[in-house]
Motif scaffolding. Structure first.
Motif, mmCIF file in Angstrom:
data_model
loop_
_atom_site.group_PDB
_atom_site.id
_atom_site.type_symbol
_atom_site.label_atom_id
_atom_site.label_comp_id
_atom_site.label_asym_id
_atom_site.label_seq_id
_atom_site.Cartn_x
_atom_site.Cartn_y
_atom_site.Cartn_z
ATOM 1 N N ARG A 38 0.814 -1.210 0.000
ATOM 2 C CA ARG A 38 0.000 0.000 0.000
ATOM 3 C C ARG A 38 0.854 1.269 0.000
ATOM 4 N NH1 ARG A 38 -5.359 0.051 1.151
ATOM 5 N NH2 ARG A 38 -5.169 2.014 2.297
ATOM 6 N N PRO B 59 1.834 2.120 -4.258
ATOM 7 C CA PRO B 59 0.881 1.511 -5.190
ATOM 8 C C PRO B 59 1.286 1.704 -6.650
ATOM 9 C CG PRO B 59 -0.003 3.544 -4.287
ATOM 10 C CD PRO B 59 1.239 3.251 -3.514
ATOM 11 N N CYS C 210 -5.297 -5.481 -0.323
ATOM 12 C CA CYS C 210 -4.477 -4.263 -0.281
ATOM 13 C C CYS C 210 -5.242 -3.024 -0.722
ATOM 14 C CB CYS C 210 -3.235 -4.429 -1.154
ATOM 15 S SG CYS C 210 -2.180 -5.819 -0.682
#
Length: 311
Positions: free
Chosen positions: A99, A102, A122
């Protein structure tokens, strides 16, 4: 849902092999196609590792994935091939690490395990799209450039994605977040910490290849008994190549389309069949997992992407 940055000319795309090994000839041809499209494909020697039927052992594959994902100079990761093995690296990846940086991950087939972990656990939009082996290696004969471009490079809804062969098995109109992948991987995940667990009202996309109708029946029944089918507001099947019953000694076996009509007789939402994404006989379409889409059956059966997949 976190949206990766839109791809731009010159972006570095890391080629990773979370599943099975591949031929160097196919790899080099796919690399050349990415360069022809203006991208900068990057990889390290670990991508060529072989351990029985996987591209190296799980720690090696997981480390290559983590390293590429954490690299700020890399805009996206693309799987080289499916096969088997992506589920083995999930216990070696951390949600928090993913995360923090990304980016787009593109793949299908066995990489369904990663696609659904990235999106479901996620919270990052992922992409059911072309890989190197069997797709980019063939140029535009292997993948649909239009949907790849609309979904991954434009900060706007991709709009209508369809194909002349798409038919409606059940009429209707419904909308929800698009999720799914290869049926084998979806059902295999159930009962594990990485189980496919879509929200109520989602649109379920199902891909598969070379599974006989009774096997498709078994897996669809498992989804139904688990309660997952009841959570879907619409279903879109891929092309499902080589899933009709083989015809031997003049005997005509059931067609997969006929089997699905019977299996989904009680389903309340629209059902499409034949959207060529993933395993296909022709160019494969790119679909975004984790964004809102609409399934329509009239005037033309189609999947309509109503939300941008990238930022």
């Amino acid at each position: 849902m976190i949206k990766p940055r839109a791809l731009r000319p010159g972006d570095r795309i890391a080629l990773v092999a979370p599943a099975s090994p591949f031929s160097r000839e196919a790899f080099d041809a796919g690399v050349a196609e990415l360069r022809r499209r203006g991208y900068d494909p990057v990889y390290d020697d670990s991508v060529f590792a072989r351990t029985r039927y996987t591209a190296g052992d799980p720690p090696l594959r997981a480390e290559a994935f983590r390293r590429a994902w954490a690299d700020p100079s890399i805009a996206a990761l693309m799987a080289v091939r499916g096969g088997y093995g992506s589920v083995q690296i999930l216990p070696l990846l951390e949600v928090g690490d993913i995360r923090r940086t990304p980016k787009a991950f593109i793949g299908y087939s066995d990489n369904t395990s990663l696609l659904n972990w990235l999106t479901g656990r996620c919270g990052i939009v992922s992409f059911h799209g072309p890989m190197i082996d069997g797709r980019l290696e063939k140029g535009e004969a292997g993948y649909d450039l239009d949907s790849f471009t609309r979904v991954l490079t434009r900060v706007e809804p991709a709009g209508t994605i369809t194909h002349p062969q798409v038919v409606a098995l059940r009429d209707g109109d419904s909308a929800g977040v698009l999720l799914g992948g290869t049926l084998t991987q979806l059902t295999a995940s159930l009962g594990t910490p990485y189980a496919f667990d879509p929200p109520r009202g989602h649109i379920l996309f199902i891909d598969e290849v070379a599974e006989r109708p009774y096997r498709i029946d078994r897996m669809m029944t498992q989804l139904a008994l688990s309660g997952l089918l009841a959570k879907a507001s619409g279903i879109v099947f891929g092309e499902l190549p080589r899933c009709d019953e083989p015809r031997d000694n003049g005997q005509t076996g059931p067609l997969i389309k006929e089997v699905l009509v019977d299996l989904l007789a009680g389903f309340r939402g629209p059902v499409l069949f034949g959207l060529p994404s993933g395993h296909t006989n022709g160019p494969t379409l790119t679909l975004p997992f984790g964004v809102r889409v609409r399934v329509v059956t009239r005037p033309q059966p189609a999947l309509v992407v109503e939300e941008s997949a990238v930022s």
